[in-house]
Scaffold this active site. Structure first.
Site, PDB file in Angstrom:
ATOM      1  CB  CYS A 197       6.521  -4.806 -11.516  1.00  0.00           C
ATOM      2  SG  CYS A 197       5.171  -5.315 -12.570  1.00  0.00           S
ATOM      3  N   GLY A 224       1.073 -13.086   7.380  1.00  0.00           N
ATOM      4  CA  GLY A 224       0.494 -11.928   6.693  1.00  0.00           C
ATOM      5  C   GLY A 224      -0.412 -12.370   5.570  1.00  0.00           C
ATOM      6  CB  ALA A 280       2.979  -2.395 -11.225  1.00  0.00           C
ATOM      7  N   GLY A 306       4.008  -6.803   4.353  1.00  0.00           N
ATOM      8  CA  GLY A 306       4.063  -5.464   3.784  1.00  0.00           C
ATOM      9  C   GLY A 306       5.444  -5.135   3.242  1.00  0.00           C
ATOM     10  CG  HIS A 322     -25.184 -11.752 -24.471  1.00  0.00           C
ATOM     11  ND1 HIS A 322     -25.329 -12.041 -23.133  1.00  0.00           N
ATOM     12  CD2 HIS A 322     -25.773 -12.758 -25.166  1.00  0.00           C
ATOM     13  CE1 HIS A 322     -26.008 -13.186 -23.013  1.00  0.00           C
ATOM     14  NE2 HIS A 322     -26.280 -13.638 -24.240  1.00  0.00           N
ATOM     15  N   GLY A 342      -2.113 -10.779   3.389  1.00  0.00           N
ATOM     16  CA  GLY A 342      -2.404  -9.691   2.445  1.00  0.00           C
ATOM     17  C   GLY A 342      -2.349 -10.225   1.021  1.00  0.00           C
TER      18      GLY A 342
END
Ligand code: NAI
Length: 453
Positions: A41, A180, A314, A266, A439, A182
């Site tokens: 990570c 891939g 993570a 993956g 806001h 992903g």
């Protein structure tokens, strides 16, 4: 032989968070890390990619400054300066983790731990000729990029990269093929597309970002199609030939060529090479099998993070580490996986938590969808000239409780935690309607969405 309360193998977000918490609660902890504290990570995943993506976003914002009445000449970037800053950020955060270990009296051993076995009085681990023993062992060895056995993959040399090598590039590739589509594939596609590289995605499934809300994934794909990324969906890679990727799509064979190829299909848990076999720990689908308290089948042996193989994130890892430490130190705790947020740090960002329409349908949950374009939030309009986005809230039909929230638009990554709390607390639409949101913020879109019919 040195005696400890807890041995931790692996210093990523599961291991270092567990070490920090356990140390803070007075346990005698030893943490083994063979590379660098922070794990994938911090060193070669979340943090370096987000740092680079921020550089790319800054560049894009500068390029489009005219939309906000800001003009600059000769806007340019320096790829190596971006890379150097990324390295600096990583160094700073790794130093921060080191500091936390010290502060919490964790013994950090920089080396490769090997499990010798388990006796009546605990588990024994060896590292660089020294022995360590503890009543409890926590395995946090993480995951590594999966390289499928596609013909030609081994021969493609340094043209083929994983998420690790691509972060070390010295020069920007003019073109990049991503195998891939992903999370990893889309984040790198975003980065290199922002810098002007030609990006081609080859994805096996009918849509990118499998598992995310299908409508949101489709919106992100159209956004990047407009930005010039080529998507090949339903495309099965059959061969890699040097810098060429050959794939089959609807029965036809096609070839794309690129300077570099990113393999992002993956990751797989790391369960070999550290003596796991000496414990008799049971595996499940390639990861270490654990229960909701992260216990393995062997008493006193726990696992957390990617090595368990089912939520490779993570933030899941850190929470799993906390669950282990809480139970060891007398606080009952267990993992719940229904409110784990997922974020894709593209530009625009995508974030989601809980059930998607697809997962709700698959489970037979009766639901309704409340959705609004992001442009209903004034702040979004103020800060996203010409931008669009969507917020979808999935609500259980019977009780009106929030079961899923999915967004596309900046800064979804910073808003989604509100939805995590709503799902964790099983809040209903009525309860959310009474919450006061600041806001003007983009987060108000969540409140607006639950107010819409
Ligand atoms: P992934 O599982 O997210 O995506 C892999 C993609 O590759 C899928 O869409 C799959 O259909 C496709 N694929 C598989 N085999 C293929 C083939 N032979 N040809 C073409 N396409 C193929 O895995 P990814 O992106 O590698 O990421 C690994 C893990 O790291 C994920 O679990 C992810 O959650 C985590 N991660 C999370 C990030 C975040 O939270 N922002 C960022 C980066 C990674």
């Amino acid at each position: 032989m040195e005696l400890f309360d807890l041995i931790i193998i692996g210093g990523g977000p599961a291991g270092y968070v567990a070490a920090e918490r356990a140390g803070a609660k007075g346990l005698k902890v030893v943490l083994f890390e063979k590379k660098s504290l922070g794990g994938v990570c911090l060193n070669e995943g979340c943090i370096p990619t987000k740092t680079l993506l921020y550089s790319a976003k800054t560049y894009e914002n500068a390029l489009h400054g005219n939309l906000y009445g800001v003009f600059g000449d000769n806007i340019r970037y320096d790829f190596s300066a971006m890379m150097s800053r990324k390295n600096k950020v990583v160094r700073k955060l790794v130093a921060g983790v080191k500091g936390k270990m010290k502060q919490n009296n964790v013994t950090v051993v920089a080396g490769e731990a090997f499990i010798k076995g388990r006796g009546g009085d605990g588990v024994e681990v060896e590292c660089a000729g020294n022995s360590y023993k503890a009543a409890n062992l926590l395995i946090c060895t993480g995951s590594e990029a999966f390289i499928p056995p596609i013909p030609g993959v081994r021969e493609s040399g340094d043209i083929l990269l994983t998420s690790r090598e691509i972060l070390e590039l010295k020069e920007q590739p003019e073109s990049l093929i991503v195998i891939g589509g992903g999370v990893i594939g889309m984040e790198f596609a975003s980065f290199f597309n922002s810098l002007g590289s030609k990006v081609t995605i080859v994805e096996m499934l009918p849509e990118i970002l499998g598992g995310l809300d299908l409508e949101i994934s489709g919106l992100l794909r159209s956004h990047y199609t407009k930005k010039g990324v080529d998507f090949n969906l339903n495309a099965k890679v059959v061969k890699i030939d040097g810098n060429r990727v050959v794939f089959e799509k609807y029965g036809k064979t096609e070839t794309v060529e690129g300077d570099k190829i990113l393999m992002s299909v993956g990751r797989r848990p790391v369960t070999a090479g550290f003596g796991l076999e000496n414990l008799g720990v049971e595996l499940f689908k390639g990861g270490i099998r654990v229960d909701e308290k992260m216990r393995t089948n062997v008493p006193g042996v726990f696992a957390a993070g990617d090595v368990t193989g089912f939520s490779l994130l993570a933030h899941t890892a850190s929470r799993e580490g906390e669950v282990v430490v809480n139970n060891l130190t007398g606080k009952k705790d267990m993992m719940r996986y229904n409110a784990i947020p997922g974020v894709v740090y593209t530009n625009p960002e995508v974030a989601g938590v809980g059930e998607t329409e697809e997962s709700a349908k698959a489970k037979g949950i009766r639901y309704k969808v409340l959705k609004l374009p992001m442009a209903y939030a004034g702040r979004f309009v103020a800060e996203n000239e010409g931008g669009s986005g969507l917020c979808k809230v999935i609500v259980g039909e019977k009780y009106g409780e929030v079961i899923g929230v999915h967004m596309i638009g900046n800064p979804s990554s910073e808003i989604i935690y509100g939805a995590c709390i709503a799902i964790e607390q099983e809040m209903t639409v009525e309860q959310l309607q009474e919450v006061i949101f600041p806001h003007p913020t983009v987060s108000e879109i969540f409140k607006e969405a639950v107010n819409c019919k």
